[in-house]
Design an enzyme around this catalytic site. Structure first.
Site, PDB file in Angstrom:
ATOM      1  N   TYR A   1       0.953  -1.299  -0.005  1.00  0.00           N
ATOM      2  CA  TYR A   1       0.031  -0.202  -0.083  1.00  0.00           C
ATOM      3  C   TYR A   1       0.783   1.344  -0.382  1.00  0.00           C
ATOM      4  O   TYR A   1       0.369   1.870  -0.721  1.00  0.00           O
ATOM      5  CB  TYR A   1      -0.928  -0.139   1.092  1.00  0.00           C
ATOM      6  CG  TYR A   1      -1.663   1.738   1.753  1.00  0.00           C
ATOM      7  CD1 TYR A   1      -2.600   1.866   0.453  1.00  0.00           C
ATOM      8  CD2 TYR A   1      -1.669   2.054   2.779  1.00  0.00           C
ATOM      9  CE1 TYR A   1      -2.958   3.403   0.974  1.00  0.00           C
ATOM     10  CE2 TYR A   1      -1.896   3.523   2.968  1.00  0.00           C
ATOM     11  CZ  TYR A   1      -2.381   4.349   2.167  1.00  0.00           C
ATOM     12  OH  TYR A   1      -2.810   5.282   1.762  1.00  0.00           O
TER      13      TYR A   1
ATOM     14  N   GLY B   1       3.038  -6.211   8.384  1.00  0.00           N
ATOM     15  CA  GLY B   1       3.172  -4.903   7.486  1.00  0.00           C
ATOM     16  C   GLY B   1       3.088  -3.313   8.804  1.00  0.00           C
ATOM     17  O   GLY B   1       2.705  -2.218   8.235  1.00  0.00           O
ATOM     18  N   ASP B   2       2.866  -3.954   9.847  1.00  0.00           N
ATOM     19  CA  ASP B   2       2.371  -2.745  11.152  1.00  0.00           C
ATOM     20  C   ASP B   2       3.917  -1.904  11.354  1.00  0.00           C
ATOM     21  O   ASP B   2       4.371  -2.465  11.976  1.00  0.00           O
ATOM     22  CB  ASP B   2       1.547  -2.965  11.750  1.00  0.00           C
ATOM     23  CG  ASP B   2       0.428  -3.174  11.687  1.00  0.00           C
ATOM     24  OD1 ASP B   2      -0.481  -2.247  10.626  1.00  0.00           O
ATOM     25  OD2 ASP B   2      -0.935  -3.674  12.796  1.00  0.00           O
TER      26      ASP B   2
HETATM   27  N1  UDP Z   1      -5.330  -2.235  15.251  1.00  0.00           N
HETATM   28  C1  UDP Z   1      -5.204  -3.514  16.527  1.00  0.00           C
HETATM   29  N2  UDP Z   1      -7.265  -4.340  15.797  1.00  0.00           N
HETATM   30  C2  UDP Z   1      -8.294  -4.109  14.624  1.00  0.00           C
HETATM   31  C3  UDP Z   1      -7.211  -3.408  13.753  1.00  0.00           C
HETATM   32  C4  UDP Z   1      -6.443  -2.523  14.060  1.00  0.00           C
HETATM   33  O1  UDP Z   1      -5.013  -3.757  17.010  1.00  0.00           O
HETATM   34  O2  UDP Z   1      -8.861  -4.776  14.970  1.00  0.00           O
HETATM   35  C5  UDP Z   1      -4.316  -1.998  15.118  1.00  0.00           C
HETATM   36  C6  UDP Z   1      -3.311  -1.798  14.573  1.00  0.00           C
HETATM   37  O3  UDP Z   1      -2.104  -3.273  13.743  1.00  0.00           O
HETATM   38  C7  UDP Z   1      -2.500  -0.746  14.287  1.00  0.00           C
HETATM   39  C8  UDP Z   1      -3.699   0.109  14.371  1.00  0.00           C
HETATM   40  O4  UDP Z   1      -4.554  -0.090  15.267  1.00  0.00           O
HETATM   41  O5  UDP Z   1      -1.281  -0.766  14.506  1.00  0.00           O
HETATM   42  C9  UDP Z   1      -4.394   1.302  14.043  1.00  0.00           C
HETATM   43  O6  UDP Z   1      -4.391   0.398  12.992  1.00  0.00           O
HETATM   44  P1  UDP Z   1      -5.816   0.936  11.345  1.00  0.00           P
HETATM   45  O7  UDP Z   1      -5.728  -0.566  10.782  1.00  0.00           O
HETATM   46  O8  UDP Z   1      -6.407   1.152  12.004  1.00  0.00           O
HETATM   47  O9  UDP Z   1      -4.676   2.115  10.470  1.00  0.00           O
HETATM   48  P2  UDP Z   1      -2.826   1.896   9.513  1.00  0.00           P
HETATM   49  O10 UDP Z   1      -1.862   2.298  10.809  1.00  0.00           O
HETATM   50  O11 UDP Z   1      -3.171   0.739   9.388  1.00  0.00           O
HETATM   51  O12 UDP Z   1      -3.151   3.090   8.577  1.00  0.00           O
END
Ligand code: UDP
Length: 334
Positions: free
Chosen positions: A142, A285-286
């Site tokens: 992404y 990917g986080d």
């Molecule tokens: N996250 C989580 N549980 C969920 C959805 C997201 O722990 O059900 C975590 C995710 O791993 C990240 C953070 O929340 O650390 C933010 O994720 P999100 O997908 O909202 O946004 P991103 O940072 O990926 O753009």
């Protein structure tokens, strides 16, 4: 003069269209409605349903909309885990879509574009807060698809004089204060709306992805900005280009980091609900921590975010959730 908003039926796009209309702009929206919602589009905007890949369709729109002062481009996929599983979907739609759009802009003599880039272009940051000049080494397709878009637009600026502003979003949340538009993704993957689904009793609990990161409490740290503040930054960016300024890139964040556990706690307070949660493995990917240095947007664009309290941001999302338990409900779902 008209502003054409691609992806104007999506979450951030629809809030931007709404703000443009409120500020008196003439707006045309393009959206294929794959993830967007027709009901999210302010009725004062002209609406064209079609795909950014479809050059004939773009030509048709730009032949009708002959007085375009700029385009704002949101029409992209944005889910990190999905991009890890299906990278070509992201390069095709996001990067490929940008190429088709730029060709159409070049041929129709449209010289300004504001577009959604992302903190994901930085990857695992070298320093916190992240500055616009920091290295961009994405950790997921992404982010890479968006970085390619930034590079392609840069060369198109040099060759065709198409001026751009790349807005690198950090984490976006919340909804218009009156609750009339908000976030409605199928499936939902973002932290705050998922937490609110738990608060509303639609899910049994939140899974916290990863509790062993090198952060204050072991969970990922993110920087949250309200969607209406984000929308306003696009309008400021358009005015910045209209004033004759050169192409540029800006971070959009609050410069404050909240861990996933802190967001959960803030949501418990904002909603008054217990919101059960359990620890779960890391999500691929986080990056560990993403916090923006956002002084450049404040200084150069004059951006002044109205929301500086994450609990207030969550409250606006909760207001939307409570007044629209099924979202826009335009997909024939029960
Ligand atoms: N996250 C989580 N549980 C969920 C959805 C997201 O722990 O059900 C975590 C995710 O791993 C990240 C953070 O929340 O650390 C933010 O994720 P999100 O997908 O909202 O946004 P991103 O940072 O990926 O753009």
């Amino acid at each position: 003069m008209t502003v054409v908003v691609l992806g104007g039926a999506g979450y951030i796009g629809s809030h931007t269209v709404d703000r443009l209309i409120e500020k008196g702009y003439d707006v045309a929206v393009i959206d294929n409605l794959i993830t967007g919602h027709r009901a999210a589009v302010n009725p004062k905007a002209r609406f064209y349903q079609g795909d950014i890949h479809d050059r004939a369709f773009l030509d048709e729109v730009f032949n009708k909309e002959t007085n375009v002062e700029g385009v704002i481009h949101f029409a992209a996929f944005s889910i990190v885990p999905e991009s890890m599983k299906d990278p070509l979907k992201y390069f095709d739609n996001n990067t490929g879509g940008m190429i088709t759009l730029l060709k159409a802009m070049r041929d129709h003599d449209i010289k300004r574009i504001i577009f959604s880039s992302t903190a994901a272009t930085y990857g695992e940051p070298k320093q916190i807060p992240i500055k616009e000049t920091d290295p961009q080494i994405p950790t997921n397709p992404y982010g890479e698809s968006k970085l390619c878009m930034e590079k392609i637009i840069h060369w198109s600026d040099l060759a065709y004089g198409i001026k751009f502003v790349a807005l690198r979003y950090f984490n976006v949340a919340g909804a218009k204060a009156d609750g009339s538009i908000g976030e409605d993704h199928h499936p939902e993957t973002h932290l705050i709306p998922i937490i609110l689904q738990v608060a509303a009793g639609e899910r049994t609990g939140l899974k916290i992805f990863g509790t062993d990161y090198p952060t204050k409490d072991g969970t990922n740290v993110r920087d949250y900005v309200h969607v209406v503040d984000l929308a306003d930054a696009h309008i400021l960016a358009l005015e910045y280009l209209k004033a004759g300024n050169d192409s540029n890139a800006f971070n959009l964040g609050s410069s404050t980091g909240f861990s996933n556990k802190e967001i959960l706690e803030a949501a418990r307070e904002a909603t008054g609900q217990p919101i059960p949660a359990e620890d779960a493995p890391r999500r691929a990917g986080d990056p560990s921590t993403l916090i923006a240095a956002s002084d450049k947007a404040r200084k150069v664009l004059g951006w002044k975010p109205q929301y500086d309290d994450v609990k207030e941001i969550i409250k606006t999302a909760w207001n939307w959730k409570q007044t629209h338990p099924k979202g826009y409900n335009d997909r024939g779902e029960a």
